[in-house]
Design an enzyme around this catalytic site. Structure first.
Site, PDB file in Angstrom:
ATOM      1  N   ASN A 131     -10.748  -2.904  -5.971  1.00  0.00           N
ATOM      2  CA  ASN A 131      -9.964  -1.890  -6.702  1.00  0.00           C
ATOM      3  C   ASN A 131     -10.603  -1.455  -8.027  1.00  0.00           C
ATOM      4  O   ASN A 131     -10.200  -0.448  -8.612  1.00  0.00           O
ATOM      5  CB  ASN A 131      -8.529  -2.374  -6.953  1.00  0.00           C
ATOM      6  CG  ASN A 131      -7.655  -2.335  -5.719  1.00  0.00           C
ATOM      7  OD1 ASN A 131      -6.705  -3.107  -5.579  1.00  0.00           O
ATOM      8  ND2 ASN A 131      -7.953  -1.444  -4.775  1.00  0.00           N
ATOM      9  N   ASP A 134       0.830  -1.204   0.000  1.00  0.00           N
ATOM     10  CA  ASP A 134       0.000   0.000   0.000  1.00  0.00           C
ATOM     11  C   ASP A 134       0.870   1.262   0.000  1.00  0.00           C
ATOM     12  O   ASP A 134       1.985   1.260   0.538  1.00  0.00           O
ATOM     13  CB  ASP A 134      -0.900  -0.028   1.249  1.00  0.00           C
ATOM     14  CG  ASP A 134      -2.061   0.933   1.121  1.00  0.00           C
ATOM     15  OD1 ASP A 134      -2.296   1.478   0.021  1.00  0.00           O
ATOM     16  OD2 ASP A 134      -2.748   1.150   2.133  1.00  0.00           O
TER      17      ASP A 134
HETATM   18  C1  FPP Z   1      -2.125   0.144  -3.204  1.00  0.00           C
HETATM   19  O1  FPP Z   1      -1.577   1.439  -3.165  1.00  0.00           O
HETATM   20  C2  FPP Z   1      -1.560  -0.556  -4.342  1.00  0.00           C
HETATM   21  C3  FPP Z   1      -2.272  -1.133  -5.324  1.00  0.00           C
HETATM   22  C4  FPP Z   1      -3.739  -1.132  -5.382  1.00  0.00           C
HETATM   23  C5  FPP Z   1      -1.595  -1.775  -6.459  1.00  0.00           C
HETATM   24  C6  FPP Z   1      -0.415  -2.606  -6.110  1.00  0.00           C
HETATM   25  C7  FPP Z   1       0.326  -2.837  -7.334  1.00  0.00           C
HETATM   26  C8  FPP Z   1       1.633  -2.758  -7.486  1.00  0.00           C
HETATM   27  C9  FPP Z   1       2.599  -2.562  -6.395  1.00  0.00           C
HETATM   28  C10 FPP Z   1       2.130  -2.867  -8.840  1.00  0.00           C
HETATM   29  C11 FPP Z   1       3.076  -3.943  -9.046  1.00  0.00           C
HETATM   30  C12 FPP Z   1       2.565  -5.294  -8.913  1.00  0.00           C
HETATM   31  C13 FPP Z   1       2.917  -6.248  -9.765  1.00  0.00           C
HETATM   32  C14 FPP Z   1       2.561  -7.650  -9.525  1.00  0.00           C
HETATM   33  C15 FPP Z   1       3.637  -5.940 -10.995  1.00  0.00           C
HETATM   34  P1  FPP Z   1      -2.542   2.658  -3.333  1.00  0.00           P
HETATM   35  O2  FPP Z   1      -2.633   2.999  -4.754  1.00  0.00           O
HETATM   36  O3  FPP Z   1      -3.854   2.364  -2.683  1.00  0.00           O
HETATM   37  O4  FPP Z   1      -1.802   3.781  -2.543  1.00  0.00           O
HETATM   38  P2  FPP Z   1      -2.470   4.963  -1.713  1.00  0.00           P
HETATM   39  O5  FPP Z   1      -3.147   4.314  -0.533  1.00  0.00           O
HETATM   40  O6  FPP Z   1      -1.310   5.806  -1.341  1.00  0.00           O
HETATM   41  O7  FPP Z   1      -3.440   5.661  -2.616  1.00  0.00           O
END
Ligand code: FPP
Length: 252
Positions: free
Chosen positions: A78, A30
């Site tokens: 998501n 996250d």
């Molecule tokens: C949460 O951070 C992250 C995600 C929903 C996506 C996770 C994906 C990756 C790390 C990409 C790489 C993965 C692979 C397998 C290539 P957020 O966007 O919710 O962050 P925030 O809470 O700061 O908004």
């Protein structure tokens, strides 16, 4: 390229510290969005930086004695994000699989995807199946990528399959217990996670491995996922040594 690892996991591991560390680490990655926004960049910039961290973690698992690494890449919730972000993430997953396929296989990594594939683009699903098939006989790090995954959804899908087997007399309701149900889960070839890490300061599980993490240890850390380092992973693995896991039993 990933660092070539010659670790054969059928033999005892030779981690840099003793073998009481977590064998299965699961991570809620996250903080990508906030990391990008802090730099005045679009959220996808953070997801791309996050993908680079994945590669680094996989590379270092053998050294840390981690045989199973499970990462939460995209949840069933998501889809509520903007179309731009969802499309960008799906594109990132496609690119990740395409670019990493060869290196993952060369490094003896076995890849498994968990989650519901029905809603995913067929081209992405085909790539996921290709990567799984290519690496199916590997016995190094087991990398499990949760994609369109939700713990409740997984239990519901498992229950549906189980009910179908009961309805067609393939399964006796009297034989349904925890072990039987676990066999219907996407994670049926995996041990339960020993340690679940969530980055970015949020202290919640967000529908991740609900069944499997019943007795997992948790670490909620402030670091945003793109800043998460191998040193930090090593520190968390070390602090795991000192936790007394009782699995519901009494203090010794
Ligand atoms: C949460 O951070 C992250 C995600 C929903 C996506 C996770 C994906 C990756 C790390 C990409 C790489 C993965 C692979 C397998 C290539 P957020 O966007 O919710 O962050 P925030 O809470 O700061 O908004």
């Amino acid at each position: 390229m990933l660092v070539k690892q010659d670790v054969a996991y059928d033999r005892p591991l030779e981690p840099s510290f003793d073998s009481n560390g977590p064998k299965h680490v699961a991570i809620i990655m996250d903080g990508n969005g906030r990391w990008a926004q802090a730099r005045g960049r679009p959220r996808l910039y953070g997801h791309h930086a996050g993908a680079r961290r994945v590669r680094e973690m996989v590379e270092n698992c053998p050294r840390l004695g981690i045989r199973y690494l499970t990462i939460f890449a995209f949840s069933t919730e998501n889809w509520k994000r903007t179309q731009t972000e969802v499309t960008g993430l799906m594109d990132l997953f496609r690119r990740y699989i395409t670019h990493e396929m060869r290196a993952l296989n060369d490094n003896n990594v076995k890849v498994l995807f968990v989650g519901d594939r029905v809603r995913l683009d067929p081209k992405l699903v085909a790539l996921m199946a290709e990567l799984e098939a290519l690496t199916t006989n590997n016995n190094g790090v087991h990398l499990t990528i949760a994609l369109n995954y939700g713990g409740r959804d997984e239990v519901a899908r498992a229950t549906r399959k189980l009910a179908e087997d009961v309805a067609s007399n393939r399964l006796d309701p009297q034989d349904v217990d925890e072990t039987t149900l676990a066999r219907y889960l996407d994670t049926n070839i995996l041990p339960d996670p020993d340690l679940v890490i969530r980055t970015s300061g949020e202290a919640r599980i967000s529908n991740f491995l609900l069944w499997q993490s019943a007795y997992s240890e948790y670490e909620f850390i402030d670091t945003l996922w793109p800043d998460f380092s191998v040193d930090e992973l090593e520190r968390l693995c070390r602090s795991f040594f000192f936790r007394k896991r009782r699995f519901g039993g009494a203090i010794a």
